[in-house]
Motif scaffolding. Structure first.
Motif, PDB file in Angstrom:
ATOM      1  N   UNK A 153       0.823  -1.214   0.000  1.00 54.98           N
ATOM      2  CA  UNK A 153       0.000   0.000   0.000  1.00 54.98           C
ATOM      3  C   UNK A 153       0.853   1.258   0.000  1.00 54.98           C
ATOM      4  N   UNK A 154       2.155   1.118  -0.233  1.00 53.51           N
ATOM      5  CA  UNK A 154       3.044   2.279  -0.261  1.00 53.51           C
ATOM      6  C   UNK A 154       2.733   3.122  -1.486  1.00 53.51           C
ATOM      7  N   UNK A 155       2.599   4.424  -1.274  1.00 53.14           N
ATOM      8  CA  UNK A 155       2.358   5.351  -2.375  1.00 53.14           C
ATOM      9  C   UNK A 155       3.686   5.800  -2.958  1.00 53.14           C
ATOM     10  N   UNK A 156       3.678   6.159  -4.243  1.00 52.72           N
ATOM     11  CA  UNK A 156       4.911   6.648  -4.833  1.00 52.72           C
ATOM     12  C   UNK A 156       4.867   6.713  -6.338  1.00 52.72           C
ATOM     13  N   UNK A 157       5.984   7.143  -6.916  1.00 56.21           N
ATOM     14  CA  UNK A 157       6.070   7.425  -8.343  1.00 56.21           C
ATOM     15  C   UNK A 157       5.738   6.225  -9.209  1.00 56.21           C
ATOM     16  N   UNK A 158       6.064   5.016  -8.735  1.00 58.66           N
ATOM     17  CA  UNK A 158       5.848   3.827  -9.572  1.00 58.66           C
ATOM     18  C   UNK A 158       4.371   3.538  -9.821  1.00 58.66           C
ATOM     19  N   UNK A 159       3.480   4.160  -9.054  1.00 63.04           N
ATOM     20  CA  UNK A 159       2.046   3.950  -9.244  1.00 63.04           C
ATOM     21  C   UNK A 159       1.416   4.984 -10.172  1.00 63.04           C
ATOM     22  N   UNK A 160       2.116   6.069 -10.435  1.00 66.49           N
ATOM     23  CA  UNK A 160       1.557   7.175 -11.212  1.00 66.49           C
ATOM     24  C   UNK A 160       1.371   6.755 -12.671  1.00 66.49           C
ATOM     25  N   UNK A 161       0.222   7.118 -13.233  1.00 66.69           N
ATOM     26  CA  UNK A 161      -0.132   6.714 -14.590  1.00 66.69           C
ATOM     27  C   UNK A 161      -0.419   7.925 -15.468  1.00 66.69           C
ATOM     28  N   UNK A 162      -0.331   7.711 -16.757  1.00 71.25           N
ATOM     29  CA  UNK A 162      -0.640   8.749 -17.732  1.00 71.25           C
ATOM     30  C   UNK A 162      -2.090   9.192 -17.556  1.00 71.25           C
ATOM     31  N   UNK A 163      -2.293  10.490 -17.444  1.00 72.22           N
ATOM     32  CA  UNK A 163      -3.636  11.034 -17.292  1.00 72.22           C
ATOM     33  C   UNK A 163      -4.102  11.200 -15.865  1.00 72.22           C
ATOM     34  N   UNK A 164      -3.294  10.783 -14.895  1.00 68.24           N
ATOM     35  CA  UNK A 164      -3.670  10.997 -13.497  1.00 68.24           C
ATOM     36  C   UNK A 164      -3.920  12.481 -13.232  1.00 68.24           C
ATOM     37  N   UNK A 165      -4.864  12.763 -12.339  1.00 70.71           N
ATOM     38  CA  UNK A 165      -5.166  14.141 -11.961  1.00 70.71           C
ATOM     39  C   UNK A 165      -4.278  14.566 -10.802  1.00 70.71           C
ATOM     40  N   UNK A 166      -3.839  15.811 -10.847  1.00 74.01           N
ATOM     41  CA  UNK A 166      -3.049  16.384  -9.754  1.00 74.01           C
ATOM     42  C   UNK A 166      -3.959  17.331  -8.971  1.00 74.01           C
ATOM     43  N   UNK A 167      -4.208  16.974  -7.710  1.00 74.91           N
ATOM     44  CA  UNK A 167      -5.133  17.711  -6.862  1.00 74.91           C
ATOM     45  C   UNK A 167      -4.349  18.506  -5.828  1.00 74.91           C
ATOM     46  N   UNK A 168      -4.625  19.797  -5.725  1.00 77.44           N
ATOM     47  CA  UNK A 168      -3.996  20.650  -4.721  1.00 77.44           C
ATOM     48  C   UNK A 168      -4.861  20.712  -3.474  1.00 77.44           C
ATOM     49  N   UNK A 169      -4.204  20.753  -2.311  1.00 73.27           N
ATOM     50  CA  UNK A 169      -4.886  20.951  -1.040  1.00 73.27           C
ATOM     51  C   UNK A 169      -4.338  22.239  -0.425  1.00 73.27           C
ATOM     52  N   UNK A 170      -5.216  23.139  -0.063  1.00 70.35           N
ATOM     53  CA  UNK A 170      -4.806  24.477   0.360  1.00 70.35           C
ATOM     54  C   UNK A 170      -3.946  24.454   1.618  1.00 70.35           C
ATOM     55  N   UNK A 171      -3.005  25.386   1.665  1.00 72.44           N
ATOM     56  CA  UNK A 171      -2.218  25.604   2.879  1.00 72.44           C
ATOM     57  C   UNK A 171      -2.951  26.593   3.778  1.00 72.44           C
ATOM     58  N   UNK A 172      -2.459  26.722   5.012  1.00 68.30           N
ATOM     59  CA  UNK A 172      -3.024  27.706   5.935  1.00 68.30           C
ATOM     60  C   UNK A 172      -2.236  29.008   5.900  1.00 68.30           C
ATOM     61  N   UNK A 173      -1.230  29.050   5.046  1.00 68.75           N
ATOM     62  CA  UNK A 173      -0.368  30.221   4.954  1.00 68.75           C
ATOM     63  C   UNK A 173       1.041  29.795   4.634  1.00 68.75           C
ATOM     64  N   UNK A 174       2.005  30.437   5.246  1.00 68.41           N
ATOM     65  CA  UNK A 174       3.412  30.171   4.958  1.00 68.41           C
ATOM     66  C   UNK A 174       3.890  28.818   5.453  1.00 68.41           C
ATOM     67  N   UNK A 175       3.164  28.225   6.386  1.00 64.70           N
ATOM     68  CA  UNK A 175       3.601  27.003   7.069  1.00 64.70           C
ATOM     69  C   UNK A 175       4.952  27.249   7.740  1.00 64.70           C
ATOM     70  N   UNK A 176       5.998  26.504   7.419  1.00 66.03           N
ATOM     71  CA  UNK A 176       7.275  26.704   8.120  1.00 66.03           C
ATOM     72  C   UNK A 176       8.452  26.801   7.176  1.00 66.03           C
ATOM     73  N   UNK A 177       8.213  27.277   5.976  1.00 65.10           N
ATOM     74  CA  UNK A 177       9.283  27.371   4.990  1.00 65.10           C
ATOM     75  C   UNK A 177       9.393  28.784   4.432  1.00 65.10           C
ATOM     76  N   UNK A 178      10.610  29.183   4.139  1.00 66.66           N
ATOM     77  CA  UNK A 178      10.839  30.484   3.540  1.00 66.66           C
ATOM     78  C   UNK A 178      10.851  31.633   4.518  1.00 66.66           C
ATOM     79  N   UNK A 179      11.038  31.362   5.807  1.00 65.30           N
ATOM     80  CA  UNK A 179      11.001  32.431   6.790  1.00 65.30           C
ATOM     81  C   UNK A 179      12.263  33.284   6.818  1.00 65.30           C
ATOM     82  N   UNK A 180      13.345  32.782   6.280  1.00 67.87           N
ATOM     83  CA  UNK A 180      14.517  33.650   6.153  1.00 67.87           C
ATOM     84  C   UNK A 180      14.216  34.782   5.175  1.00 67.87           C
TER      85      UNK A 180
END
Length: 378
Positions: free
Chosen positions: A170-197
């Protein structure tokens, strides 16, 4: 009268009594994350977790992750607000585990500080514990270390590590990705914890104090920039349960997940795509959160120039079977996780132009962002 004996360790700047008080203040929060699998109490040399449940797996794989919060802690220190940094830490650590489809089991934390202030340490750990509870993770141990002379009295840093488990098929990963798969975005709450410098550089150059009122956000700058990281683990695990986890030949609905952290959208999506595949992420499908727009305006730069640094409103991406995309979006929205399709996976010859590939040592797929960002809020 003889002088009272002094404690040489205290004279060196280390207050063991303050450390003991900090442990007492955090005990109830930590214990609230413990189920029957956690053995022993708070304060042991090692946390114990009963792994008997793993015998029910056909082939259990352990997943592990470690991370910190980065320079976001500098803002918490500047305004003396420490109750949300713990959630940021759990988001950075535990939400990396769900990327492979694993359920988190337990976590440990480490806090290094210049001076132990018991109430401050308790605030940090309480935030960690509450976020652990929200992700189904036991907080089984931790360490607080006082480093006078190395760190200033108000300085601290936090880090953590977590372990989870997933069935091998049941491991997810690149080997399961198929032609035509949809890419779904899930919203962030803001900056999270990256790019604070970059954030702190922009704020400093603009002469803004974290105590200043930020009219765009209805609060102070410090409070706005400490908006905690959204936690995705349980909604994503429920999505996997509902749609299936790929299976041996990608027959399940969910094929890959990626956590949009350092490096931005393109780099992190490329890491979970197979070689020879490509995705064009359509900027017109969403509008980056106000915090990104305001910071870019202050800096006199474009949103596009920050795409390798900030998440720009997308905290997670899910690669799902094309015929499951509507079900995936509906399920995530029902969980309070605003979601939408930003693209699809292509194989073979890709459109002309530059793509990002080979991010963070993974020679995976190729990704680029195209079009212009939407003006309205998504």
């Amino acid at each position: 009268m003889a002088a009272s004996p002094t404690n040489p360790y205290s004279e060196a700047g280390v207050d063991t009594a303050a450390g003991d008080l900090a442990v007492e203040l955090m005990k109830s929060s930590v214990r609230a994350t413990h189920g029957p699998e956690v053995l022993g109490g708070v304060g042991g040399f090692a946390g114990l977790f009963d792994a008997s449940a793993l015998r029910d797996f056909r082939r259990p794989l352990l997943a592990t992750s470690t991370d910190g919060v980065g320079t976001k802690v500098a803002i918490a220190q500047a305004i003396d607000k420490h109750d949300t940094i713990g959630q940021d830490l759990v988001g950075m650590v535990v939400d990396d585990i769900v990327v492979v489809g694993a359920k988190p089991l337990f976590m440990t934390d480490y806090i290094a500080c210049g001076k132990v202030v018991p109430e401050r340490i308790a605030d940090i750990v309480r935030g960690i514990a509450e976020a652990c509870a929200a992700t189904g993770t036991a907080l089984v141990g931790g360490e607080t270390a006082e480093h006078p002379g190395l760190l200033g009295p108000r300085d601290y840093d936090v880090a953590g590590a977590a372990t989870g488990v997933v069935e091998a098929d049941a491991v997810l990963g690149a080997e399961l990705v198929q032609d035509g798969d949809a890419v779904i975005a899930v919203a962030s709450s803001g900056l999270h914890s990256n790019g604070y410098s970059l954030v702190r550089h922009i704020i400093t150059r603009a002469g803004i104090s974290y105590a200043d009122n930020a009219a765009d956000f209805g609060t102070t700058w410090g409070e706005a920039l400490l908006e905690p990281t959204r936690l995705y683990t349980l909604p994503l695990l429920r999505l996997i349960d509902q749609l299936g986890a790929g299976g041996a030949h990608g027959v399940g609905g969910v094929h890959a997940l990626t956590h949009v952290t350092g490096g931005g959208i393109a780099a992190n999506l490329a890491r979970v795509l197979p070689q020879g595949s490509w995705v064009e992420v359509d900027r017109s499908t969403w509008s980056p959160s106000p915090v990104f727009r305001v910071l870019s305006d202050i800096a006199g730069s474009t949103l596009e120039s920050a795409e390798g640094t900030w998440n720009l409103g997308i905290g997670f991406l899910a690669v799902v079977a094309a015929d499951k995309k509507d079900a995936a979006i509906a399920a995530l929205n029902a969980e309070g996780m605003p979601s939408w399709q930003v693209g699809y996976v292509g194989f073979g010859p890709r459109p002309s132009g530059e793509f990002e590939q080979g991010a963070k040592g993974v020679d995976g797929g190729a990704v680029r962002l195209v079009g212009a960002y939407a003006d309205g809020a998504k």
